[in-house]
Every structure is written in structure tokens, then in C-alpha cells.
Enzyme design. Structure first.
Site, short mmCIF file in Angstrom:
data_model
loop_
_atom_site.label_atom_id
_atom_site.label_comp_id
_atom_site.label_asym_id
_atom_site.label_seq_id
_atom_site.Cartn_x
_atom_site.Cartn_y
_atom_site.Cartn_z
CD GLU B 99 12.66 -9.05 7.80
OE1 GLU B 99 13.03 -9.57 8.71
OE2 GLU B 99 12.49 -7.88 7.73
CE LYS B 229 14.58 -23.19 24.57
NZ LYS B 229 14.29 -24.37 23.90
CG ASP B 304 16.41 -24.04 21.26
OD1 ASP B 304 15.60 -23.37 20.51
OD2 ASP B 304 16.29 -24.85 22.33
CG HIS B 403 11.20 -3.19 3.83
ND1 HIS B 403 12.18 -2.74 4.63
CD2 HIS B 403 10.59 -4.21 4.31
CE1 HIS B 403 12.42 -3.57 5.64
NE2 HIS B 403 11.48 -4.38 5.63
#
Lengths: 411, 411, 411, 411
Positions: B99, B229, B304, B403
Site C-alpha cells: 500500500e 481470528k 500469523d 495518496h
């Protein structure tokens, strides 16, 4: 200036790390920066220095201050049979993961559903959203502004759409609290995930609104009702990006043979664990581990991994009907792309390619498919395969054995 | 059997993809599997085939059916000054991301907080959790079982701890609904994230309970009150893994110079966007983009990535006091490791190493530090730096420009 | 001064409405105030003027500025067979409601469960909670304070308990965010609901803490982590007041005869409506209408009706096992009293009395029962009866007919 | 049959309690039933027997199995100055409560806001909702049905509207998960709360849909996405009934004089307690005690008290601007009526009348106002007054003193 010189200048504080690109080309810059960091830390980063993407594509687009690459193993699950508007065939799913047993588990699910006729998937594109927040004088003015905005929406929309040929403003919804007004815009950004385009268009629309409507000011171009990268129920209720529905029916016999359990046992796990347990835990995701499948696919194919968050708010329902298993997965907010972002990097592009290729010798895809919808649909099918497999593992109690065999490394 | 022969056998369905390891060594297996997939799809996966980890370390531990590696660029943010029990110095933070603008933004935040004296961080280890769900006959039996369990906890704990020298059972909490009983165990798994160990220990404890207590059965070794999760408030309220508190004060002058805005403006954005906007959206994370920083660090250092989900449920509070900015971040559930899982792969190990190295010439760390706590603390500091930077960008309206400059690639 | 004179003085703004008690006795004050309001509005409030409570008991305890009474019809559901530690018999439940069909529906459920052997109930008293929020200098100080508090808890507890002979401080849990510290105290307030006592004790403890610990200040004696009268998951997860578990099994035949449907049909409604529908709606209550039963009982028996809010966060689970119906209700936060608050008013006291009387000729209660636990247990049983009845009505589609018959009045 | 005879027959099980109306008129039935219950319990219920409503109006409309009335004291808060589309004046608010200090607190708030120019309120009517859930064969059929429904909406709407001259179907939104389809209908039910009408209309629409669309069946006429009487974020996000915005500005001087504190102090309490504390508690209501005001008004004016649940999901924001206090309250789901339900009972009708009467000698209301909107607007203003007062009490630390003075009764 040679490499040693510039590193010394950085160390002396005369040049900043990100200024290396002013003196060297992108590829050399990466190396110089890494050497600099190696000197700072007194460590060697040879593996980081070995990567496959082209730094020229990355700088100014995907990453700044690059020192090299992070590499994760990719395991393959599949073939996974998927039937949807854009997919119709058997697909291999690349899973970038470091969690042992995950690929094996998804693979088991993929096999089971594929032998049972595959996963039916429907995707609905509702568009990426961005919700700037404005402030006016008071609640009366907020009401007036809502009316003004409704009247001027077409003009505002044009301003937004002028920022990018690939972006359409496809809807909006206004929320107010006091003098604050949130406009939640929906954008069609074609095959791009679109957050960048959306932010640029939104800022232009904010500027336009400020220029046309007296006494309004933008508090923030994102007011958190978007909601991007936070687990928020507005995305579950309204949808964001794509809404996915996936479905499969597993006959009794296949269940017994490949998952070593019964539809009743799995449905019981689903009811008690996935519905009741989640509710008692105050969870807003009602699934077993959808984040795992999504993370594996997202990292492999170059999606934004922070979007795992909203995708984890998915629902898995499993019923036993005449001893066959009926499984449904709903993902109300799946954000994927096949252009832009990380999708054009070397391994990511290959993984997209891999995942989108129908390997069936008999099933044929339609002619005019949308490949981003297709990627979303296969992702949805893969989530279902993983959900099935883990639910079944709990039901058959072999969950732990799987972890003992594959997942363990001695610390 | 040579490579071509085994590929043909796989194509004929006589050998399965995961059985390649039975005939060839790990490194060759990866290559054969990739070739097989290339033939299936009619594509070439050269970049995937170029990777840095050793397949011998991966198979049976991190991934199955490996065909190669996924590589993401790593950008460096820092130096970031962190003061905590286990860190005391300046650290570079590796961010694996695609990104654009993210690393630049974090870097800006890191500079600002470091010039302001750094980030104070406190981490509290509450342990990873796993909550199996059991079923007894009815509510009376559930009550009886709770009493039995309290009396027998020490024995159950021993059974769990016998499964691994690195695992301690450090507590539990029981929840019931009807005849179903969830025991939420907390484990100390030392420098490992510990989910694997926890699951093995839990299964043993479940088996032991079933063997000792009449008429109880395990529904699932994870009953979703863990909660792993999925975005669940039980983790925010009870904590899971590590609870992080991070804090910094940015003087007025530094704010103006580096973030081009004021404490009042940023505090206003925080109140309206981060608190009000999140509440109105039904969000259970009250932050700007903590998932971004966490994702970048997690992928780089081998954590993870599905745990981004719970970490995104963090809180950011910003106040203006005498025109200085006071910022606090709380992450109630941060799961990291420095051993096991993905942390021992090639680039990941280097990134851990990189991130944990104090590069300050003046600040010295204590002698006996815990490096996993340290990793967690630097992560917390980095989340704060990123939160500060994005809040400031909104306040100074240069969010979009950032951006446009970095994040954009033409689709 | 006579009545007319004081009313004139109020009208002239020379005396305030609440000062009437300074000149007249309580009963007369009510009348004078009502007359004053009648003159202000030009209306007559004869019905309001007709009430049963003694104003002398109300003023300074239950209500200020009293003008009379609000009267709701009380319908009777039952007899309801309840088996628990404190109840063992058949009870009539007074429901104060204006919603047609509600009492009839509960009654139907009560009959069905009573014929099936009654409702088994377990109540666990975890105590009312109050969570003041403090502020110290920073996160380090917050950590220090937590340690100090743990050491000084016994002293703080004594201060709190000194405020009321009926109040015990039975536990606490500390939460921090930044420099803010919430201490969630649990109180045993015996047969009183206890919010008033708790607030008084908490203020004393806050003052004590401020006097003993340097540089701390109380932000608010309630910091919303209590959480009182707002729907908050902390109450579901930790419990507040009493945690209720209720259970019943309805044989196939009784189901068919009295509820005109089957266990399978009702279980399906429960799964799709109550679990899935609630989850999709972002609900934190997973039930059909538990608020209805609770509201009816609370208003009749003098409980605080704002506590309906937390009680509505209850769970109803229904399964079909061998064609019999198994129903469970869990209410994690039920706040009731048999002394104090509204319980001592005339009709309320009678309703408590009514509800607590065992009318069975065969079943005998134990000797030393706690009547507040008993009230809570019968309430839990009544919620179950109402949940059963409404779920069954949906399943048998006679829901609408019931509303058409009883619930309808022509506007 | 005389009274004694019928009571004996009930005792012998020959006649059921609800059958008394078959033999005696309504008023006598109430008495007979009460006597019966007195004999069953061995207690006297004289106060319950004294009530103001006419049993003839109640039976078949508001309550079944009536034995008498529950009476709560009504305290008066006000005059409260309200400025809105339907209100413009000073109003007295009847609060039916048994919680000491509540009316005094609201009254203090009412005085403060009225002296400051009153409360500005805006109400938006979005209609009551009911969401039946249907089942079709699979996800493809669900998609087809959505398309069919969109095409046939006008016909379905007509069927619904034919059930009641006062009901309009004003919109809908479809949600699916798997083969299950929820249609969330919005109804305009004029001055009625409308849940009864809505349920009747919905059932007719369900029947019509079943008759016209092959292979669909209604699972439940309410599928919990309505969401009625459970705390669900769908109501906060989409609105239900009326959405209320209320606003007031309290000048510095008035604040000091009447609330004994400052805007800064109250704003700090609001930020830390109401926003941060609520978020940390997993609350979906961000307020201090809006349920209290709503409960008081709802019971007094004959609204459905179970709707306190959704109304408690309100937001209170307080800012200090130039030392003046700006307070905003948003209630996204307020359900009130001025016809039907409990509103036509004796004391309730008087309370509606009382609350709706403008007592200002100078302010005049508009001509054509909607009295239900007006009731909602005054309710919103009263919630704001109560929120202001309690926030201020925390800030000025006199919260406890208020409870000690008014709220205490010796157990």
C-alpha cells in the site's frame, strides 16, 4: 557520489533515507538503504536482499524506503470446483501462509466439496465506500444540508468521477449526529480495490461541497463510517466491496469417507461453537476461521492484508438434511482487486494468474467474465472449503492430530 | 522415478500432489509441484519459484503443498524511539506492504514521536487462550461440573502442561449456557505465539476431563469463546495474548513543524472520526488504521496475519493539553512471537532481528529483557506512530496529497 | 398559607413546585401540585389523582414533584411450575402491560411448561457493579496505581462497606486506557437492587483513594464500564446482578396439543430467526422478546424499568431431540430486589407477595430460601415460558391470529 | 352462576381463569379473578384492586387475565422549553418512576436548558419495521426471488396496505444468508406505534408471497432483523420508528449557577465516561442514562416499555466551546404513539395530554402539527435534559449527595 559516500551522508544526518532515490536508481537505492540499515544494526539481511519484484514498479506506488522483500511460502489447495457467474471450473488456490496444517486442511475441504459437485457462489458488487465527515453550525443546518446535498448529488458525483476514468460514484447514504454529517459514498472502481481512487475523488467532492455550500467544513475525508480496516457492523449490514454467498451440499457418503464424520456431528459443532459460542463471546464474526483462508489468498495475490479485518466478519451455517450436509458462507465485505495495489508485483501477478486459471478439462467458463468478480467468487469458495474442513475436524476430533503432525516446530 | 514420471503419475491421478515428498527431497518437491501446476494451468511461475526460505524447514511446520514463495516489498520506518520495560532505544521497523504511502506515513509519525521523546509502552502478558466447549446433561449438571472443575483444576492443569515444556496453564474462566460449558484457558507459551501448543494441551485436558467426569463430552476443542481470528469483544474486555498501552506527548512546536497542524485540530478529528464515527458505524475498533501497521509488521516478522483481526480492535485517544498533543493507544489483544511459526523463516528471522536491534548510540537497554515483549512493545509504539500520522494528515488535509503522490498507480 | 395561595405563589414564581412540601404535608402536596399543573395546562387529571401508594413513603425515596399515579393493568400468567434452589412450586406471575396478547401468550407458555414438569432454574448472584473512572498522570502511573490498589483493596473495601450495613464489596476488576483507570466493583447488596447503596459506597471509596493516593482524581463515580442501563457486552460476559439459567423439556405430545406445532418446527425458527437473524442484525440479544416478560414483571413488582435494557441481552436456544423440545434461556444480567426502590409501594408490594407465593398443594419449598433469588428464578422461568410461546406461535403461524384477536384496537 | 360458584369451578379445574369473561362482565371478571388469586395465595390484593382504567377498554386490547392495576408515582419535570417543527413552547413532562432523585435530576436539567433558550429538536419518521424471514431452495433461488420481489413490490405493498386504512408500506430492504431471505419492511402507521398493524400486514404479505412465488415458505413473520425489543445495531444504523436529534447550548454563567460546574469539566466526563468508557465496555449505547427518561415517559404515557431497549442505544455528545456547553443527543430508534396501545388508558391519556400542552404564555405552536412527532420531540428534549443533568452531577461530584438525599430508603 558513490554508495559509500551516500551512506556516510545518511549517517551524518545530511541526507535522509528516502532521499536516496534522488541520487541513485530504484534498484540501487534498495541496496544502499539495506546496507545502511545493516550498518546501523550490525546485522546482515541477505535474504531480505533477495527478491523478485522490480523496485522500479514499487517505488511511489506500493512502498517507500524499500530495503528488499519478505518471502512467505505458498502452498496450493485444490483443485477446487467453483460454479458461479464468472467461474465455472476447477481452480488451484495459492495460500501464502506460515501456519502449518492450514493448506492441508483447506485442501481436504476443497477435495470434499469438489467431489460433491463444487461450490456455488454468487457475488454482488456494492462498491468500495468512503465516508467523509463534515461539520455545519447545528442540527437545523445539518438537515438543510442533507436536502441541499440530495439536490446537488449529480453535480458532486460528476466532480468525483472527473478524478478518474475508472471510477464511478454509484450511491451514497447520509448519517448525522448533531452538527456532524457523514456522507457514505459508494464507488465502482472496476477491477481495482479502489481505496486510493476513492480517497482522491472524495477529497475533490469535499472541496467542491465546501466551495458551494456556505459554512460547512470537512473534519476528515474519512469519518470512520466507511468503515475501512476496522471491524464495524455497518459493513456487515450495508455490505462493502463485494457481498459473497457460497453454498455446497456434501452427501453423506463423501462426508464419511473424506471427513470421517457425519452431517449431524458437524451441524452440532456449527450450532454450539459458531453460533452460540460467537454470540456469547460478543463476536461480530460467526465463523470458524475465515480469516485464515482470506489472509492466505490476500497475501499471495497482492490484496491489502488489512482488509482481512472486515472479511473476518463472515457467517458460516451448516445444517444436516437427510444426513447430507448443507453449508453456507456469507461474506458481507470482501475487498479484492486484479489491477492496482499489490496485484502487479511479480509473485502476486503469478498467483492471480494461477488462481484464475480453469484447469478443468470438461468445464468451460463463459466468454465475458469479470476477473475480479471471479477472484472474489473463488475466494468465497475457498473460505467455504476451509470452514467445512475445520468444522469437520472439530466434529471428528482429529483437529489436534492435524496440528501435531503439521503445525508443530520445536521452539 | 524421475521428475517427469512423477508429474505424469500425478496427472493420471495415481499419485497425489502432497505425496511428492515421499519420493523426492523437500527442495525438489517444491520444484516438481510447481512444474505440475504450471502444466495444469499452462502458465509460468518463475517468480514464485524464486524464494529465500529453506523448504526443509517449511514442510510439516509452516506450509504444505509448497510451490514457492510470495514476496512483498519491505519498507523501513524509523528510527522510532521506544521506552518500555524491554525496549529502550531507537528501532527500525520493517513494514511488508504493497500500500503506497503507508511506510512514508508511519515514518513521518515515527520521526515526530521520536523527536518528542519517544513512545512509552507497557505490555502485559495475559496469555493466549483456547476455550473448548463441552456438553453435559442439563443446567444442574453444568453447575456441578463447574464445582468439580474448580476442585480438579490443578490436576487438569498438570495434564495440559505435560504436553509441552514451554507451556504453562495460567488460568481459566468458565462460561455456561444451558448444558454447554466453555472453559476459556489462558496459557503462558513463552516466546511462541502458542496457538499450536495450546490446542495440543487443550485436547489432552479435554480427554482427561472426559475420562474423569462421567457423562461429559467435548463438542469442540475450540468453542469460539477463545476467540481466535474473529473480532470478538471478549478479547477486548478480558485481553488475549498481550495488552499494550502506548503513550506519547508531542509538543506544540514539533507538531506544527512536522505534521503541519495543531493539537486542537487533531484532537477534534479524533473525537469526531475515531470515537463518534466508529460508534455510529457499530465498530468495535476505535482507531484510524491500526490494522495497517500491524499487518506490515506481522507479515515482515512472520506472525500469523489472521491475528490482524483481533489487533484491529484497538483504541486511539488524542487530547490537546496546553496546545501539546497527548496520544494514547491501547491494543487489548496482540499476539506475537519470536520463536515458532513463521518467525524462523529466512526473511522473517532477519526482520525480527532488524526490528529488535537498538540503533541508538546513547540509549541502552536493560540486561535481561524478554524479546517477545520487546517486539510487542515496539509494535505498539509503531501503531501509535501510524495513528498519529494519519490523524494529523486528516487534520491538515494533506491526506489525499500523500495518496496522490505515493499511492497511485494507473490501472 | 392555604392551597390557593401557594398555587398563586408558584404561578408568580415566588415558590418552586418542589417547595410545596415545605408548607404542606406530602399527601396535600401531591394534590396542590396536581391542581397547579391542571391550571397550567387547562386540563383535568382526575385519574392521575387516584392512586394507591402513600405519598409519605414516596417523597424523598421514589419520586419528587409527585402529582399522582400512573396505572397499568396487571394480567396474571400461570400457574407456572418452577424448580430451583429457592422456588419449588406453582406460581402466578403478575404482568403489568398494555400490550394485548402478551399475557395470553405467556400464559400459554406457562401452561405448556408446567404440564411438562416445570422450569428448572439456577441463579448465580454476582452482585451489582459500579465502575468509577479515575485519572492519573500517564500509563506508568496507571500501572503503579493498579499495584497500589491491589495492596490496599482490603482497606478500600472497608471504607465502602462502612457506608451501609447491608452492603459488601465482593470483588473488583481494573481496566485502564492511557491515564484513565476504571475500577469495576462488585457489591453484594442483599435483597436490595443496590444501585443507590453502591453509588454511595463508591463515592466514599473514591474519596478515600483520592486522599491516600497522590495525584489521582475521580473523573466520574460511574465511568460507564458498570454498565448501568445501556446495552453493553461487558455485562453479558462478566455478568451483573444475577446470572440466570432456565431450562425445560416439552414432550412431543404436549407440544402438539397445546402449541399446535412440532419441536423440529420450533427449533428451525429458533436457529434461523433467533440465532442467524439476530447475528445479521448486529443484535447483542439473541431471543424473541424477553424484554416483554421482564418489563411486565419489573413494572408490576417495583423493579427499575430501565434495567429492562440489560436483561434484554438474553439468549434462547431451542433444540429438537427425539421430537421433544429442549429449551434453554440464559439471562446474564438480571437486576431485581425485594426491598427498597419501588418494591415497597402498595401495588408493587402486593405483586411481589403474589409472585412469591407457592400455590401448589403438593410441592413444598425449602425452609431457608432467599426471596430475591426466588423472584429472579421465577422471572427467569417466566421469560422461558414467554420465549417458548412466541417461538411456537411463529412456528405454527398463529402469531398473527393472536394479535388480531387480542392486540388490536381501532385507532 | 354467582361469583363464589365460578371461583369454585375454577378451583375444581372446570373453568379456566380466562373464561370468566364468558359469564361475567369485564369489571366483575377482574374482581372475581382477583378474589380467586387471593384465595390461591392466601393474600389480600386491595391496592391492586384499586385502579382507574375501565376494564371494558382493556380486555381484548391491552391485557388478558386482568386482576387489577399497578400504580407508580408520577413526578413532574419542567417546564421544559422545546423548539421543533411540532413543538414550540414550554412543556411539563410526566415521569412515572420509583427511582428517587431521577425527577429532581431531570427537572434541574430542564430548568437549565430552558433558561438557556430551550432544546432544539428534529424528528425524522422512518417508520416501524417488521422483517419476516423466508426460505427458498438455495442461494440462486434467493437471488431470483430478490429480483421477483423488486418487480412485484407494488402488488405486495397493496396487499399489506389493504389490511388497515391507517397503514402504508413505505419501503423495504432485503437481506439474504444462504437460502434464507429477510425482507425488512418499513411501515407508516400514523399516530400508532404500529407493531400490531405491521404484524397483521406482514402476515398478509407473507401469505401473498407464498401464494404467488413457487417453492418459498415463511419461516417466521418476524426474523429478528426488524429488530424489535432487542438491542441491535441495525436499528442504530438504519433507524426505526423515529430518529431524534436534540441540541442545546448552555452559556457559561447559567452552567455555573445552576449546575455548579464548567463546560470543560462536563465535556471531560462526556469524553472519558460516555465515549471511552462505553467503547471499552462493548456498549452499543453511548449515553449516561437515557433509558431512565424514556422509561419514565413511556410508562406514564402508555408506550410499550419493552421499547426502552432500543431507545437506550442513544448517543450524547458534549463539547465546551468558548466555555459554553454544547450538548447533542441522538436517538436512532424511538417508538411512540398517541393512539392505540396503552395510550388510551385513563392515566396514560391524561399524561399524554399533560405532556403535549404548551404552557408558555408567549410561545405559540404552529397550526397543523403532528402530535406523535411532538411527543417524540419533547421526549428527545427531556432525554437531553436528563443527560445534561447527570453529566453535570458527575462533573460537580454532587451525584452521590443527590442520591443520599432523595434516593435512599432503609431496607
Amino acid at each position: 557520489m558513490n554508495k559509500t559516500e551516500i551512506i556516510e551522508k545518511i549517517e551524518q544526518g545530511k541526507i535522509k533515507m528516502y532521499e536516496i532515490e534522488n541520487y541513485f536508481d530504484k534498484t540501487e537505492s534498495v541496496e544502499i538503504r539495506r546496507i545502511y540499515i545493516e550498518r546501523q544494526t550490525g546485522k546482515k539481511f541477505d535474504s531480505i536482499g533477495s527478491f523478485t519484484f522490480d523496485p522500479n514498479n514499487v517505488y511511489g506506488k506500493n512502498c517507500e524506503n524499500v530495503i528488499g522483500g519478505a518471502t512467505l511460502p505458498i502452498g496450493i489447495a485444490g483443485p477446487l470446483k467453483v460454479i458461479s457467474d464468472n467461474a465455472n471450473g476447477e481452480y488451484y488456490v495459492p495460500i501464502a501462509t506460515t501456519e502449518g496444517a492450514l493448506v492441508a486442511s483447506i485442501n481436504r475441504g476443497a477435495k470434499t466439496v469438489s467431489l460433491s459437485g463444487g461450490v456455488n457462489v454468487i457475488s454482488e458488487y456494492v462498491g468500495i465506500t468512503r465516508a467523509p465527515v463534515f461539520q455545519v453550525a447545528n442540527i437545523k443546518e445539518a438537515k438543510k444540508f442533507k436536502i441541499w446535498f440530495a439536490k446537488n448529488y449529480d453535480l458532486v458525483k460528476k466532480i468525483g468521477e472527473a478524478t478518474d476514468q475508472y471510477l464511478d460514484v454509484i450511491g451514497y447514504k447520509i448519517y448525522t449526529f448533531g452538527k456532524n454529517v457523514w456522507i457514505r459514498f459508494n464507488f465502482d472502481t472496476k477491477d481495482a480495490m479502489g481505496m486510493n481512487m476513492a480517497v482522491v475523488a472524495t477529497q475533490q467532492m469535499c472541496d467542491y461541497i465546501e466551495s458551494k455550500y456556505k459554512n460547512i467544513r470537512t473534519i476528515a475525508v474519512s469519518g470512520n463510517m466507511c468503515t475501512d480496516k476496522k471491524p464495524a457492523l455497518i459493513n456487515s449490514i450495508e455490505g462493502r466491496g463485494r457481498i459473497i454467498e457460497a453454498e455446497a451440499i456434501i452427501p453423506n457418503q463423501i462426508l464419511k469417507k473424506y471427513l470421517k464424520t457425519t452431517a449431524d456431528a458437524i451441524a452440532e459443532v456449527n450450532h454450539i461453537k459458531t453460533w452460540m459460542g460467537s454470540a456469547l463471546a460478543g463476536s461480530i464474526g460467526f465463523n470458524a476461521h475465515s480469516a485464515n483462508m482470506v489472509a492466505g489468498i490476500f497475501i499471495a495475490t497482492g490484496q491489502d492484508p488489512a482488509h482481512i479485518v472486515s472479511t473476518s466478519m463472515s457467517y458460516t451455517n451448516i445444517e444436516s438434511i437427510n444426513n447430507d450436509l448443507h453449508i453456507n458462507v456469507k461474506i458481507p465485505s470482501l475487498n479484492v482487486a486484479t489491477v492496482g495495489g499489490g496485484t502487479k508485483l511479480a509473485t502476486q501477478m503469478e498467483c492471480c494468474d494461477l488462481m484464475l486459471t480453469n484447469t478443468s478439462s470438461t468445464l468451460k467458463e463463459k466468454r465475458n467474465i469479470n476477473k475480479t468478480d471471479k477472484l472474489a467468487e473463488i475466494t468465497g469458495a475457498c473460505v467455504l472449503a476451509g470452514e467445512l474442513s475445520l468444522h469437520a475436524a472439530f466434529a471428528s476430533k482429529n483437529f489436534v492430530q492435524a496440528h501435531q503432525k503439521y503445525g508443530r516446530s520445536t521452539p
